[in-house]
Design an enzyme around this catalytic site. Structure first.
Site, PDB file in Angstrom:
ATOM      1  N   GLU A 110       0.796  -1.247   0.140  1.00  0.00           N
ATOM      2  CA  GLU A 110       0.116   0.042  -0.087  1.00  0.00           C
ATOM      3  C   GLU A 110       0.816   1.117   0.104  1.00  0.00           C
ATOM      4  O   GLU A 110       1.354   1.664   0.972  1.00  0.00           O
ATOM      5  CB  GLU A 110      -0.939  -0.009   1.164  1.00  0.00           C
ATOM      6  CG  GLU A 110      -1.855   1.268   1.025  1.00  0.00           C
ATOM      7  CD  GLU A 110      -2.950   1.211   2.283  1.00  0.00           C
ATOM      8  OE1 GLU A 110      -3.920   1.975   2.164  1.00  0.00           O
ATOM      9  OE2 GLU A 110      -2.404   0.753   3.358  1.00  0.00           O
ATOM     10  N   ARG A 167     -19.748  18.632 -10.674  1.00  0.00           N
ATOM     11  CA  ARG A 167     -19.213  19.141 -11.996  1.00  0.00           C
ATOM     12  C   ARG A 167     -17.893  18.372 -12.171  1.00  0.00           C
ATOM     13  O   ARG A 167     -17.230  18.237 -13.378  1.00  0.00           O
ATOM     14  CB  ARG A 167     -18.810  20.582 -11.902  1.00  0.00           C
ATOM     15  CG  ARG A 167     -20.004  21.436 -11.977  1.00  0.00           C
ATOM     16  CD  ARG A 167     -19.586  22.981 -12.157  1.00  0.00           C
ATOM     17  NE  ARG A 167     -19.005  23.465 -11.085  1.00  0.00           N
ATOM     18  CZ  ARG A 167     -19.911  23.982  -9.996  1.00  0.00           C
ATOM     19  NH1 ARG A 167     -21.121  24.232  -9.922  1.00  0.00           N
ATOM     20  NH2 ARG A 167     -19.226  24.494  -9.086  1.00  0.00           N
ATOM     21  N   HIS A 219     -14.774   4.520   9.153  1.00  0.00           N
ATOM     22  CA  HIS A 219     -14.473   4.612   8.084  1.00  0.00           C
ATOM     23  C   HIS A 219     -15.515   4.886   6.861  1.00  0.00           C
ATOM     24  O   HIS A 219     -15.463   5.564   6.087  1.00  0.00           O
ATOM     25  CB  HIS A 219     -13.538   3.678   7.216  1.00  0.00           C
ATOM     26  CG  HIS A 219     -12.076   3.519   8.041  1.00  0.00           C
ATOM     27  ND1 HIS A 219     -12.018   2.861   9.358  1.00  0.00           N
ATOM     28  CD2 HIS A 219     -10.927   4.112   7.456  1.00  0.00           C
ATOM     29  CE1 HIS A 219     -10.315   2.970   9.554  1.00  0.00           C
ATOM     30  NE2 HIS A 219     -10.166   3.769   8.368  1.00  0.00           N
ATOM     31  N   ASP A 275      -8.091  -3.455   6.865  1.00  0.00           N
ATOM     32  CA  ASP A 275      -7.303  -2.508   7.178  1.00  0.00           C
ATOM     33  C   ASP A 275      -6.793  -2.538   8.686  1.00  0.00           C
ATOM     34  O   ASP A 275      -6.647  -1.613   9.037  1.00  0.00           O
ATOM     35  CB  ASP A 275      -7.875  -1.071   6.943  1.00  0.00           C
ATOM     36  CG  ASP A 275      -6.721  -0.432   6.470  1.00  0.00           C
ATOM     37  OD1 ASP A 275      -5.572  -0.693   6.470  1.00  0.00           O
ATOM     38  OD2 ASP A 275      -7.137   0.981   6.216  1.00  0.00           O
TER      39      ASP A 275
END
Length: 372
Positions: free
Chosen positions: A118, A213, A236, A259
């Site tokens: 990671e 947008r 999380h 995690d």
């Protein structure tokens, strides 16, 4: 080994009561019988993103530590575990990879399946709990020095320098690239997806948010057919967000991960993550500035949370806790109740608490009487 009157939960064939015979490491026969069942039998859980547990830190562990970590994971139903590094220098990355490679090669039966890098090839703007001093661009030279057969996953940000150039080198090793710790635009993620990156790391954490947008990372996760890692601890990701992802993308898209940190399974206190101080209070782990720093989640609790929050079927639960991850990693002979498949299984009670974990046909954990 015989499993009598279990509710078999297969991610493809669904749910049915059966007797299951295991011979050696594999499922030999499944006899459907109907009627009531004693336990729920699912494919063993798969955790492709875990930094440690019970005091063991992936970056500093030795062989004995990894064995202790594996035993802990098995008590929570895990039969496939991918130790995960944090951003670090190449020597530290190689040390972990070499240790895990030796560990796996010395054990004919183990839940450890490989290594997940990671970082460090991520965007410092979205570093989360990664050490900024270790974050850097990706280069072919460095990747050639740290990649090996034991590395199965790399989390990278598609907007960083060198990303597209190094992909062929990574894919040459049949390694999955997961998009994470990124501030990429939707078009950058779409380009990464079209280049072969079909996964997102702990969605939507460590990513920019949805805007009408510029739909960015979160919009890409909803719109593109990518696999989405999720940490379903209620910290999380809110239960309502998990429910929304399940409703929009379906169980086929989601891969539950923990995690987890070295604090998992231990008491509150101060811990270390890649040289950064982490404080654990209750179920929440944070840096000194309040940034979330991994979790203390187990796969057993993740499965329970997902089932409760989404009201999914057990068949769907088998997909998000096992089958999807194995398919994504290209492991074809696990994660199913099917003759000839490796018997990596977890037996659960009706509360979805782990009663027994079976790894390659051998019982490696059994809850004590009155527990489960």
């Amino acid at each position: 080994m015989e499993l009598e009157r279990v509710l078999v939960v297969d991610p493809v064939d669904g749910e049915y009561t059966a007797n299951v015979r295991i011979s050696g490491t594999k499922i030999e026969a499944i006899a459907r019988i109907g009627g009531e069942f004693n336990s729920i039998a699912m494919p063993g859980f798969v955790d492709t993103h875990s930094h440690g547990a019970v005091g063991i830190n992936c970056m500093t562990m030795n062989t004995g530590d990894l064995q202790k970590w594996e035993r802990f994971a098995e008590t929570h139903g895990v039969t496939s575990l991918i130790p995960t590094t944090v951003s670090a220098d190449s020597n530290e990355m190689k040390r972990v990879a070499d240790l895990v490679s030796n560990y796996v090669s010395e054990r004919p039966r183990t839940a450890v399946r490989g290594v997940h890098y990671e970082g460090p090839y991520i965007n410092p703007k979205k570093k989360g709990a990664q050490n900024p001093s270790a974050i850097r661009p990706a280069t072919i030279k460095e990747l050639r020095s740290v990649l090996s057969d034991i590395v199965v996953l790399i989390t990278m940000a598609p907007e960083i320098e060198g990303f597209l150039e190094v992909l062929p080198e990574i894919f040459k090793h049949e390694i999955i690239v997961s998009i994470g710790h990124t501030d990429a635009t939707y078009s950058q993620i779409k380009e990464a997806y079209e280049s072969g990156c079909g996964r997102m790391t702990h969605f939507p954490n460590g990513m920019n948010v949805l805007h009408h947008r510029e739909i960015g990372c979160v919009g890409a996760g909803f719109l593109l057919p990518m696999k989405l890692e999720m940490i379903v601890d209620g910290i999380h990701t809110a239960p309502e967000f998990v429910q929304m992802v399940h409703k929009i993308r379906g169980s086929e898209a989601i891969i539950l991960v923990t995690d987890s940190l070295d604090a998992t399974g231990l008491s509150d206190g101060m811990y270390d993550l890649g040289g950064l101080k982490v404080e654990v209070k209750g179920s929440t782990a944070t840096l000194e500035d309040g940034t979330l720093a991994g979790s203390t989640l187990t796969m057993e609790r993740a499965a329970n949370n997902f089932h409760r929050w989404t009201d999914c079927s057990l068949q769907e639960l088998a997909k998000v806790t096992s089958y999807n991850a194995l398919q994504n990693l290209g492991i074809p002979n696990r994660g199913r109740f099917k003759e000839g498949f490796v018997a990596d299984l977890v037996l659960l009670n009706r509360k979805l608490e782990v009663e027994e974990t079976i790894l390659a046909g051998q019982s490696v954990f059994k809850a004590r009487e009155g527990q489960g």
